[in-house]
Scaffold this motif. Sequence first.
Motif, PDB file in Angstrom:
ATOM      1  N   VAL B  23       0.835  -1.207   0.000  1.00 25.06           N
ATOM      2  CA  VAL B  23       0.000   0.000   0.000  1.00 25.06           C
ATOM      3  C   VAL B  23       0.869   1.255   0.000  1.00 25.06           C
ATOM      4  CG1 VAL B  23      -1.617   1.357   1.364  1.00 25.06           C
ATOM      5  CG2 VAL B  23      -1.988  -1.087   1.065  1.00 25.06           C
ATOM      6  N   VAL B  24       1.921   1.250   0.815  1.00 22.84           N
ATOM      7  CA  VAL B  24       2.841   2.393   0.852  1.00 22.84           C
ATOM      8  C   VAL B  24       3.438   2.622  -0.535  1.00 22.84           C
ATOM      9  CG1 VAL B  24       5.057   3.197   1.733  1.00 22.84           C
ATOM     10  CG2 VAL B  24       3.392   2.188   3.298  1.00 22.84           C
ATOM     11  N   ASP B  25       3.754   1.515  -1.203  1.00 21.22           N
ATOM     12  CA  ASP B  25       4.292   1.601  -2.552  1.00 21.22           C
ATOM     13  C   ASP B  25       3.289   2.246  -3.511  1.00 21.22           C
ATOM     14  OD1 ASP B  25       6.974   0.499  -3.093  1.00 21.22           O
ATOM     15  OD2 ASP B  25       5.991  -0.190  -4.942  1.00 21.22           O
ATOM     16  N   LEU B  26       2.057   1.786  -3.450  1.00 21.22           N
ATOM     17  CA  LEU B  26       1.010   2.349  -4.310  1.00 21.22           C
ATOM     18  C   LEU B  26       0.778   3.816  -3.982  1.00 21.22           C
ATOM     19  CD1 LEU B  26      -1.562  -0.593  -4.272  1.00 21.22           C
ATOM     20  CD2 LEU B  26      -0.261   0.217  -6.240  1.00 21.22           C
ATOM     21  N   LEU B  27       0.845   4.150  -2.694  1.00 26.33           N
ATOM     22  CA  LEU B  27       0.648   5.525  -2.251  1.00 26.33           C
ATOM     23  C   LEU B  27       1.742   6.431  -2.800  1.00 26.33           C
ATOM     24  CD1 LEU B  27      -1.812   5.797  -0.669  1.00 26.33           C
ATOM     25  CD2 LEU B  27      -0.555   5.466   1.439  1.00 26.33           C
ATOM     26  N   GLU B  28       2.919   5.846  -3.025  1.00 27.15           N
ATOM     27  CA  GLU B  28       4.060   6.632  -3.467  1.00 27.15           C
ATOM     28  C   GLU B  28       4.053   6.833  -4.976  1.00 27.15           C
ATOM     29  OE1 GLU B  28       7.514   5.214  -1.634  1.00 27.15           O
ATOM     30  OE2 GLU B  28       8.812   6.846  -2.337  1.00 27.15           O
ATOM     31  N   ASP B  33      -6.361   7.799  -5.520  1.00 28.49           N
ATOM     32  CA  ASP B  33      -7.245   6.641  -5.642  1.00 28.49           C
ATOM     33  C   ASP B  33      -6.517   5.460  -6.274  1.00 28.49           C
ATOM     34  OD1 ASP B  33      -9.290   9.194  -6.306  1.00 28.49           O
ATOM     35  OD2 ASP B  33      -7.799   8.742  -7.857  1.00 28.49           O
ATOM     36  N   ALA B  34      -5.194   5.426  -6.113  1.00 26.90           N
ATOM     37  CA  ALA B  34      -4.411   4.332  -6.690  1.00 26.90           C
ATOM     38  C   ALA B  34      -4.502   3.077  -5.836  1.00 26.90           C
ATOM     39  CB  ALA B  34      -2.951   4.746  -6.838  1.00 26.90           C
ATOM     40  N   VAL B  35      -4.920   3.251  -4.595  1.00 26.31           N
ATOM     41  CA  VAL B  35      -4.985   2.091  -3.723  1.00 26.31           C
ATOM     42  C   VAL B  35      -6.430   1.666  -3.473  1.00 26.31           C
ATOM     43  CG1 VAL B  35      -4.496   3.725  -1.850  1.00 26.31           C
ATOM     44  CG2 VAL B  35      -4.563   1.294  -1.353  1.00 26.31           C
ATOM     45  N   THR B  37      -8.918  -2.203  -3.169  1.00 25.27           N
ATOM     46  CA  THR B  37      -8.761  -3.641  -2.886  1.00 25.27           C
ATOM     47  C   THR B  37      -8.216  -4.373  -4.109  1.00 25.27           C
ATOM     48  OG1 THR B  37     -11.090  -3.898  -3.454  1.00 25.27           O
ATOM     49  CG2 THR B  37     -10.537  -3.781  -1.120  1.00 25.27           C
ATOM     50  N   ARG B  38      -8.659  -3.951  -5.288  1.00 25.68           N
ATOM     51  CA  ARG B  38      -8.217  -4.628  -6.514  1.00 25.68           C
ATOM     52  C   ARG B  38      -6.739  -4.361  -6.801  1.00 25.68           C
ATOM     53  NH1 ARG B  38     -13.817  -4.483  -5.626  1.00 25.68           N
ATOM     54  NH2 ARG B  38     -14.899  -5.874  -7.078  1.00 25.68           N
ATOM     55  N   THR B  39      -6.301  -3.095  -6.632  1.00 26.60           N
ATOM     56  CA  THR B  39      -4.908  -2.783  -6.970  1.00 26.60           C
ATOM     57  C   THR B  39      -3.922  -3.442  -6.005  1.00 26.60           C
ATOM     58  OG1 THR B  39      -5.028  -0.719  -5.715  1.00 26.60           O
ATOM     59  CG2 THR B  39      -5.456  -0.586  -8.082  1.00 26.60           C
ATOM     60  N   VAL B  40      -4.256  -3.507  -4.719  1.00 25.32           N
ATOM     61  CA  VAL B  40      -3.336  -4.210  -3.817  1.00 25.32           C
ATOM     62  C   VAL B  40      -3.393  -5.703  -4.135  1.00 25.32           C
ATOM     63  CG1 VAL B  40      -4.072  -2.539  -2.081  1.00 25.32           C
ATOM     64  CG2 VAL B  40      -4.606  -4.948  -1.751  1.00 25.32           C
ATOM     65  N   GLY B  41      -4.528  -6.165  -4.632  1.00 23.79           N
ATOM     66  CA  GLY B  41      -4.643  -7.559  -5.040  1.00 23.79           C
ATOM     67  C   GLY B  41      -3.644  -7.914  -6.127  1.00 23.79           C
ATOM     68  N   VAL B  42      -3.619  -7.118  -7.176  1.00 28.69           N
ATOM     69  CA  VAL B  42      -2.695  -7.430  -8.275  1.00 28.69           C
ATOM     70  C   VAL B  42      -1.252  -7.203  -7.833  1.00 28.69           C
ATOM     71  CG1 VAL B  42      -4.474  -6.728  -9.920  1.00 28.69           C
ATOM     72  CG2 VAL B  42      -2.599  -5.164  -9.383  1.00 28.69           C
ATOM     73  N   ALA B  43      -1.026  -6.195  -6.984  1.00 31.03           N
ATOM     74  CA  ALA B  43       0.333  -5.910  -6.527  1.00 31.03           C
ATOM     75  C   ALA B  43       0.899  -7.089  -5.740  1.00 31.03           C
ATOM     76  CB  ALA B  43       0.354  -4.653  -5.677  1.00 31.03           C
ATOM     77  N   LEU B  44       0.039  -7.796  -5.027  1.00 31.84           N
ATOM     78  CA  LEU B  44       0.496  -8.912  -4.192  1.00 31.84           C
ATOM     79  C   LEU B  44       0.153 -10.264  -4.820  1.00 31.84           C
ATOM     80  CD1 LEU B  44      -0.466  -7.413  -0.718  1.00 31.84           C
ATOM     81  CD2 LEU B  44       1.850  -7.888  -1.531  1.00 31.84           C
ATOM     82  N   HIS B 101       3.796  10.900  -0.518  1.00 32.69           N
ATOM     83  CA  HIS B 101       2.841   9.792  -0.554  1.00 32.69           C
ATOM     84  C   HIS B 101       1.416  10.343  -0.620  1.00 32.69           C
ATOM     85  CE1 HIS B 101       6.452   8.020   1.304  1.00 32.69           C
ATOM     86  NE2 HIS B 101       6.056   6.880   0.808  1.00 32.69           N
ATOM     87  N   PRO B 102       1.028  10.827  -1.791  1.00 28.66           N
ATOM     88  CA  PRO B 102      -0.316  11.406  -1.925  1.00 28.66           C
ATOM     89  C   PRO B 102      -1.371  10.416  -1.431  1.00 28.66           C
ATOM     90  CG  PRO B 102       0.917  11.634  -3.965  1.00 28.66           C
ATOM     91  CD  PRO B 102       1.741  10.764  -3.072  1.00 28.66           C
ATOM     92  N   GLY B 103      -2.282  10.911  -0.645  1.00 30.53           N
ATOM     93  CA  GLY B 103      -3.303  10.032  -0.102  1.00 30.53           C
ATOM     94  C   GLY B 103      -3.000   9.674   1.339  1.00 30.53           C
ATOM     95  N   ALA B 104      -1.721   9.661   1.691  1.00 34.22           N
ATOM     96  CA  ALA B 104      -1.362   9.395   3.078  1.00 34.22           C
ATOM     97  C   ALA B 104      -1.822  10.548   3.960  1.00 34.22           C
ATOM     98  CB  ALA B 104       0.138   9.200   3.220  1.00 34.22           C
ATOM     99  N   ALA B 105      -1.760  11.755   3.425  1.00 33.35           N
ATOM    100  CA  ALA B 105      -2.217  12.919   4.178  1.00 33.35           C
ATOM    101  C   ALA B 105      -3.673  12.753   4.597  1.00 33.35           C
ATOM    102  CB  ALA B 105      -2.050  14.188   3.338  1.00 33.35           C
TER     103      ALA B 105
END
Lengths: 221, 221
Positions: B23-28, B33-35, B37-44, B101-105
Amino acid sequence: MTKSSAAAGRSPRLSRERIVAAVVDLLETGGVDAVTTRTVGVALQVHPTALYRHFRDMDDLIREAADHILEGVTDGVPEDNDPLETLSLVCLRLRAALMSHPGAAGGVASGPSRKLHERVLTERMLELLSSAGLGEEDVVLGYHALVEYTVGSAVIDAPGRDTEQDEESRHRAWRADYLTAPPDEFPVTLRLASLLYPSKDDQFRYGLRVLVDGLRDKVAS
Amino acid sequence: MTKSSAAAGRSPRLSRERIVAAVVDLLETGGVDAVTTRTVGVALQVHPTALYRHFRDMDDLIREAADHILEGVTDGVPEDNDPLETLSLVCLRLRAALMSHPGAAGGVASGPSRKLHERVLTERMLELLSSAGLGEEDVVLGYHALVEYTVGSAVIDAPGRDTEQDEESRHRAWRADYLTAPPDEFPVTLRLASLLYPSKDDQFRYGLRVLVDGLRDKVAS
DNA sequence: ACCTGAACACCGTTCAAGT
DNA sequence: ACCTGAACACCGTTCAAGT
């Protein structure tokens, strides 16, 4: 007679004004995600996609509604001898408008719309800073600092989707949580835990005061 | 040998740590809206719903990732003779972490997680304010003001989903837009239009300076 | 215990069709 | 011109089923 020269068909049921009014209403009563294409649809007794005749997309609509909320923020603010005190009141009014419409803060936080009411607010704030005797550089940077603080903290403080617990009991739970921290690693936190999380309005007022007083110090230069 | 006493099945492919890292990776790399459930799914390389074994919901996951981003914010900050100057550097580091990390804010803006790294940051900030000689009340309120300003402005300034135009050209367009305002209604805006919207970092630094200097003035009392 | 698959109730948005 | 209807590509989340 309606608006177009060839007023042929039946008068339109929708208008930008009517849609914006409905959104402002939803923004006021419901929470952040209370306004969707479907909810404005039922509010106006209209198909969810009908608004796309009047607005480019949802973002366009939200920004227009957010600007509408800014209307009258500068009206009737009592004029102080010190323009910076008047400015302080304007910021408090801005915060009140944003807080009473959860989700609107996110709208204006997404960037300047440069629409009417935002322009009026900007003009007034710049004018107050200018008449306080600040240099042009300080006027502009002071304006940005106040806007970022006021809007930014409103985004943070605006009630989210969990309205179940009231603010005070939530803060109390947080303070209690800090008391469970290991004393050797978090001594200052433990010592001040009972003071943490005063009311959000008190927090805001304090920072606002520091900012305004700090700007006043720049007048002398 | 794994973690449970009865280490029967094959070792789990997922863990809270691995999910948070993704998730941190996607946030970076991606935007807000890059993170999903589906995007972390494919990432992992895993089914979208697999993360619900490890986190209660998406909010839980985002807050954990947001806290992870706070790790090391206070590390290696050069110690100034004036604790408030050190504090200023901490705030700049906090902003840098949030901006990268846009979105972390948005995650930390949703409320204090009271997780480890946030606690460490809080302790350090309170300690610096305290050692500057401020009273307990001012320490706590100053802490809140700095956090609300730093996090709030990061929410506003963090790059959104429109990365097409760069910051400077967008600001230039905004300034040009203000020049089209009617001169009799917006005289100050027109006069200062060319100064509006300096770089976001400059804006932030200015407000931060005013806040920190203002807090220093409270020491004497 | 841990992950998959299917399903549900939502989103915003497009576009052809009606009137 | 203005709104409807159907459809599409997404969301988060639940829960039974597999292993």
